[in-house]
Design a protein around this motif. Structure first.
Motif, PDB file in Angstrom:
ATOM      1  N   ASN A  29     -30.184 -44.041  61.628  1.00  0.00           N
ATOM      2  CA  ASN A  29     -29.728 -43.064  62.866  1.00  0.00           C
ATOM      3  C   ASN A  29     -28.868 -43.327  63.571  1.00  0.00           C
ATOM      4  OD1 ASN A  29     -29.599 -40.876  60.859  1.00  0.00           O
ATOM      5  ND2 ASN A  29     -30.880 -40.856  60.472  1.00  0.00           N
ATOM      6  N   LEU A  30     -30.251 -43.849  64.947  1.00  0.00           N
ATOM      7  CA  LEU A  30     -29.975 -44.014  66.147  1.00  0.00           C
ATOM      8  C   LEU A  30     -29.290 -45.771  66.336  1.00  0.00           C
ATOM      9  CD1 LEU A  30     -33.222 -44.298  67.730  1.00  0.00           C
ATOM     10  CD2 LEU A  30     -30.658 -42.609  68.668  1.00  0.00           C
ATOM     11  N   GLN A  31     -29.121 -46.370  65.085  1.00  0.00           N
ATOM     12  CA  GLN A  31     -28.676 -47.759  64.786  1.00  0.00           C
ATOM     13  C   GLN A  31     -26.972 -47.155  64.664  1.00  0.00           C
ATOM     14  OE1 GLN A  31     -30.467 -49.773  61.741  1.00  0.00           O
ATOM     15  NE2 GLN A  31     -31.905 -51.339  63.197  1.00  0.00           N
ATOM     16  N   TYR A  32     -26.794 -46.617  63.943  1.00  0.00           N
ATOM     17  CA  TYR A  32     -25.593 -46.077  62.911  1.00  0.00           C
ATOM     18  C   TYR A  32     -25.149 -45.047  64.993  1.00  0.00           C
ATOM     19  CZ  TYR A  32     -21.759 -43.856  61.442  1.00  0.00           C
ATOM     20  OH  TYR A  32     -20.463 -42.702  61.179  1.00  0.00           O
ATOM     21  N   ARG A  33     -25.827 -44.254  65.093  1.00  0.00           N
ATOM     22  CA  ARG A  33     -25.006 -43.636  66.258  1.00  0.00           C
ATOM     23  C   ARG A  33     -24.581 -44.258  67.744  1.00  0.00           C
ATOM     24  NH1 ARG A  33     -26.708 -38.118  69.059  1.00  0.00           N
ATOM     25  NH2 ARG A  33     -25.197 -38.030  70.761  1.00  0.00           N
ATOM     26  N   ASN A  34     -24.860 -45.775  67.464  1.00  0.00           N
ATOM     27  CA  ASN A  34     -25.300 -46.232  69.003  1.00  0.00           C
ATOM     28  C   ASN A  34     -24.618 -47.789  68.533  1.00  0.00           C
ATOM     29  OD1 ASN A  34     -26.457 -44.736  70.752  1.00  0.00           O
ATOM     30  ND2 ASN A  34     -28.308 -45.273  69.746  1.00  0.00           N
ATOM     31  N   ASN A  35     -24.187 -48.180  66.879  1.00  0.00           N
ATOM     32  CA  ASN A  35     -23.213 -48.954  66.868  1.00  0.00           C
ATOM     33  C   ASN A  35     -23.673 -49.862  67.163  1.00  0.00           C
ATOM     34  OD1 ASN A  35     -21.092 -50.072  65.234  1.00  0.00           O
ATOM     35  ND2 ASN A  35     -19.575 -50.246  66.950  1.00  0.00           N
ATOM     36  N   ALA A  36     -25.140 -50.303  66.821  1.00  0.00           N
ATOM     37  CA  ALA A  36     -26.342 -51.440  66.925  1.00  0.00           C
ATOM     38  C   ALA A  36     -25.531 -53.041  65.770  1.00  0.00           C
ATOM     39  CB  ALA A  36     -27.409 -51.171  66.678  1.00  0.00           C
ATOM     40  N   ARG A  37     -25.953 -53.785  66.069  1.00  0.00           N
ATOM     41  CA  ARG A  37     -25.682 -54.770  65.066  1.00  0.00           C
ATOM     42  C   ARG A  37     -26.804 -56.036  65.980  1.00  0.00           C
ATOM     43  NH1 ARG A  37     -20.190 -56.675  67.270  1.00  0.00           N
ATOM     44  NH2 ARG A  37     -20.266 -56.241  69.213  1.00  0.00           N
ATOM     45  N   PRO A  38     -26.936 -56.891  64.787  1.00  0.00           N
ATOM     46  CA  PRO A  38     -27.313 -58.444  65.592  1.00  0.00           C
ATOM     47  C   PRO A  38     -26.801 -58.876  66.677  1.00  0.00           C
ATOM     48  CG  PRO A  38     -26.908 -58.598  63.248  1.00  0.00           C
ATOM     49  CD  PRO A  38     -26.361 -56.871  63.682  1.00  0.00           C
ATOM     50  N   PRO A  48     -18.086 -34.586  61.666  1.00  0.00           N
ATOM     51  CA  PRO A  48     -18.939 -33.976  62.881  1.00  0.00           C
ATOM     52  C   PRO A  48     -20.147 -34.485  62.916  1.00  0.00           C
ATOM     53  CG  PRO A  48     -19.264 -32.417  61.593  1.00  0.00           C
ATOM     54  CD  PRO A  48     -18.703 -33.440  60.484  1.00  0.00           C
ATOM     55  N   PRO A  49     -20.147 -34.741  64.816  1.00  0.00           N
ATOM     56  CA  PRO A  49     -21.808 -35.506  65.208  1.00  0.00           C
ATOM     57  C   PRO A  49     -22.726 -34.882  65.117  1.00  0.00           C
ATOM     58  CG  PRO A  49     -20.606 -34.594  66.597  1.00  0.00           C
ATOM     59  CD  PRO A  49     -19.445 -34.654  65.432  1.00  0.00           C
ATOM     60  N   VAL A  50     -23.256 -35.952  64.305  1.00  0.00           N
ATOM     61  CA  VAL A  50     -25.055 -35.050  63.978  1.00  0.00           C
ATOM     62  C   VAL A  50     -26.370 -35.266  64.515  1.00  0.00           C
ATOM     63  CG1 VAL A  50     -24.479 -34.758  61.327  1.00  0.00           C
ATOM     64  CG2 VAL A  50     -25.867 -37.090  62.054  1.00  0.00           C
ATOM     65  N   ASP A  51     -27.507 -34.722  65.050  1.00  0.00           N
ATOM     66  CA  ASP A  51     -28.330 -34.761  65.458  1.00  0.00           C
ATOM     67  C   ASP A  51     -28.908 -36.487  65.427  1.00  0.00           C
ATOM     68  OD1 ASP A  51     -30.363 -35.003  67.342  1.00  0.00           O
ATOM     69  OD2 ASP A  51     -31.359 -33.593  66.918  1.00  0.00           O
ATOM     70  N   PRO A  52     -28.650 -37.097  66.097  1.00  0.00           N
ATOM     71  CA  PRO A  52     -29.683 -38.455  64.966  1.00  0.00           C
ATOM     72  C   PRO A  52     -31.246 -39.036  64.314  1.00  0.00           C
ATOM     73  CG  PRO A  52     -28.638 -39.396  67.114  1.00  0.00           C
ATOM     74  CD  PRO A  52     -28.401 -38.053  67.116  1.00  0.00           C
ATOM     75  N   VAL A  53     -32.175 -37.683  65.331  1.00  0.00           N
ATOM     76  CA  VAL A  53     -33.042 -37.454  65.664  1.00  0.00           C
ATOM     77  C   VAL A  53     -33.801 -36.313  64.501  1.00  0.00           C
ATOM     78  CG1 VAL A  53     -35.353 -36.723  66.593  1.00  0.00           C
ATOM     79  CG2 VAL A  53     -33.695 -37.981  68.283  1.00  0.00           C
ATOM     80  N   LEU A 109     -31.631 -37.743  56.126  1.00  0.00           N
ATOM     81  CA  LEU A 109     -30.584 -37.841  55.573  1.00  0.00           C
ATOM     82  C   LEU A 109     -29.350 -39.013  56.662  1.00  0.00           C
ATOM     83  CD1 LEU A 109     -29.930 -34.011  56.057  1.00  0.00           C
ATOM     84  CD2 LEU A 109     -30.638 -35.379  54.273  1.00  0.00           C
ATOM     85  N   CYS A 110     -28.450 -38.623  55.878  1.00  0.00           N
ATOM     86  CA  CYS A 110     -27.270 -39.736  56.370  1.00  0.00           C
ATOM     87  C   CYS A 110     -26.651 -39.531  58.142  1.00  0.00           C
ATOM     88  CB  CYS A 110     -25.731 -39.891  55.518  1.00  0.00           C
ATOM     89  SG  CYS A 110     -24.448 -41.100  55.434  1.00  0.00           S
ATOM     90  N   PRO A 111     -26.589 -40.881  58.462  1.00  0.00           N
ATOM     91  CA  PRO A 111     -26.480 -40.780  60.217  1.00  0.00           C
ATOM     92  C   PRO A 111     -25.120 -40.590  60.212  1.00  0.00           C
ATOM     93  CG  PRO A 111     -26.609 -42.823  59.224  1.00  0.00           C
ATOM     94  CD  PRO A 111     -26.759 -42.360  58.043  1.00  0.00           C
ATOM     95  N   ARG A 112     -23.771 -40.346  59.355  1.00  0.00           N
ATOM     96  CA  ARG A 112     -22.441 -40.324  59.349  1.00  0.00           C
ATOM     97  C   ARG A 112     -22.757 -38.323  59.207  1.00  0.00           C
ATOM     98  NH1 ARG A 112     -17.561 -43.849  57.368  1.00  0.00           N
ATOM     99  NH2 ARG A 112     -18.533 -43.166  55.055  1.00  0.00           N
ATOM    100  N   CYS A 113     -22.856 -38.549  56.942  1.00  0.00           N
ATOM    101  CA  CYS A 113     -22.265 -36.849  57.054  1.00  0.00           C
ATOM    102  C   CYS A 113     -23.634 -36.297  57.067  1.00  0.00           C
ATOM    103  CB  CYS A 113     -21.827 -37.208  55.782  1.00  0.00           C
ATOM    104  SG  CYS A 113     -23.110 -37.737  54.220  1.00  0.00           S
ATOM    105  N   GLY A 114     -24.744 -36.085  57.703  1.00  0.00           N
ATOM    106  CA  GLY A 114     -26.043 -35.451  57.878  1.00  0.00           C
ATOM    107  C   GLY A 114     -26.366 -34.763  56.275  1.00  0.00           C
ATOM    108  N   GLN A 115     -25.379 -35.116  55.359  1.00  0.00           N
ATOM    109  CA  GLN A 115     -25.711 -34.591  53.784  1.00  0.00           C
ATOM    110  C   GLN A 115     -26.625 -35.735  52.855  1.00  0.00           C
ATOM    111  OE1 GLN A 115     -25.125 -31.316  53.264  1.00  0.00           O
ATOM    112  NE2 GLN A 115     -24.319 -31.137  55.426  1.00  0.00           N
ATOM    113  N   GLY A 116     -25.973 -36.467  52.507  1.00  0.00           N
ATOM    114  CA  GLY A 116     -26.902 -37.454  51.692  1.00  0.00           C
ATOM    115  C   GLY A 116     -27.846 -38.423  51.877  1.00  0.00           C
ATOM    116  N   LYS A 117     -28.313 -38.706  51.279  1.00  0.00           N
ATOM    117  CA  LYS A 117     -29.921 -38.837  51.369  1.00  0.00           C
ATOM    118  C   LYS A 117     -29.981 -40.777  51.820  1.00  0.00           C
ATOM    119  CE  LYS A 117     -32.412 -35.753  50.688  1.00  0.00           C
ATOM    120  NZ  LYS A 117     -32.667 -34.773  51.078  1.00  0.00           N
ATOM    121  N   VAL A 118     -31.376 -41.070  53.029  1.00  0.00           N
ATOM    122  CA  VAL A 118     -31.112 -42.532  53.422  1.00  0.00           C
ATOM    123  C   VAL A 118     -31.973 -43.777  51.925  1.00  0.00           C
ATOM    124  CG1 VAL A 118     -31.027 -44.023  55.203  1.00  0.00           C
ATOM    125  CG2 VAL A 118     -30.095 -41.945  55.911  1.00  0.00           C
ATOM    126  N   PHE A 119     -33.142 -43.015  51.835  1.00  0.00           N
ATOM    127  CA  PHE A 119     -33.821 -43.621  50.897  1.00  0.00           C
ATOM    128  C   PHE A 119     -33.760 -43.219  49.731  1.00  0.00           C
ATOM    129  CE2 PHE A 119     -35.898 -42.445  55.270  1.00  0.00           C
ATOM    130  CZ  PHE A 119     -35.729 -43.785  55.882  1.00  0.00           C
TER     131      PHE A 119
END
Length: 127
Positions: free
Chosen positions: A112-121, A9-14, A21-31
């Motif tokens: 999280n915003l990079q993942y949500r907006n599918n940002a790439r170089p 399910p979508p998670v709030d990126p902010v 937390l992970c931008p996809r599942c909102g459970q795992g740690k990013v750091f």
């Protein structure tokens, strides 16, 4: 990354970014540690190689912390005129603590915003 919407399910990126937390599942740690990004999410196996926050969070931290600390120091100087050593004791630790805390939070939000907006170089169109 569009295939993930059916399984997660979508998670709030902010909020997930502030919590680190992970931008996809909102459970795992990013750091992994304080500011180092993990290679993958422990919960959903999302590969964090897309995450390149660069200097973006640090620029905002410098502006925000500089405004708060310098403004407070000037206000204290005008209203109370404390000695110079008291300024050092108050404002240097405050600037360091705010800078470290905000850097982690803003880096998480940017990832999280990079993942949500599918940002790439950026790419140059040679066609």
């Amino acid at each position: 990354m569009s295939e993930d919407k059916a399984h997660f399910p979508p998670v709030d990126p902010v909020m997930t970014g502030i919590k680190g937390l992970c931008p996809r599942c909102g459970q795992g740690k990013v750091f992994d540690g304080f500011l180092k990004v993990k290679p993958t999410c422990a919960s959903c196996d999302l590969d964090y190689r897309f995450a390149d926050s660069g200097d973006g969070p640090v620029v905002f931290v410098i502006l925000i912390v500089g405004f708060v600390v310098v403004g407070a120091a000037l206000w204290a100087e005008v209203n109370f005129n404390p000695p110079l050593w008291l300024h050092f004791i108050l404002w240097i630790p405050l600037a360091v603590i705010l800078s470290l805390g905000l850097t982690r939070m803003l880096k998480g939000v940017l990832i999280n915003l990079q993942y949500r907006n599918n940002a790439r170089p950026g790419e140059i169109d040679r066609g």
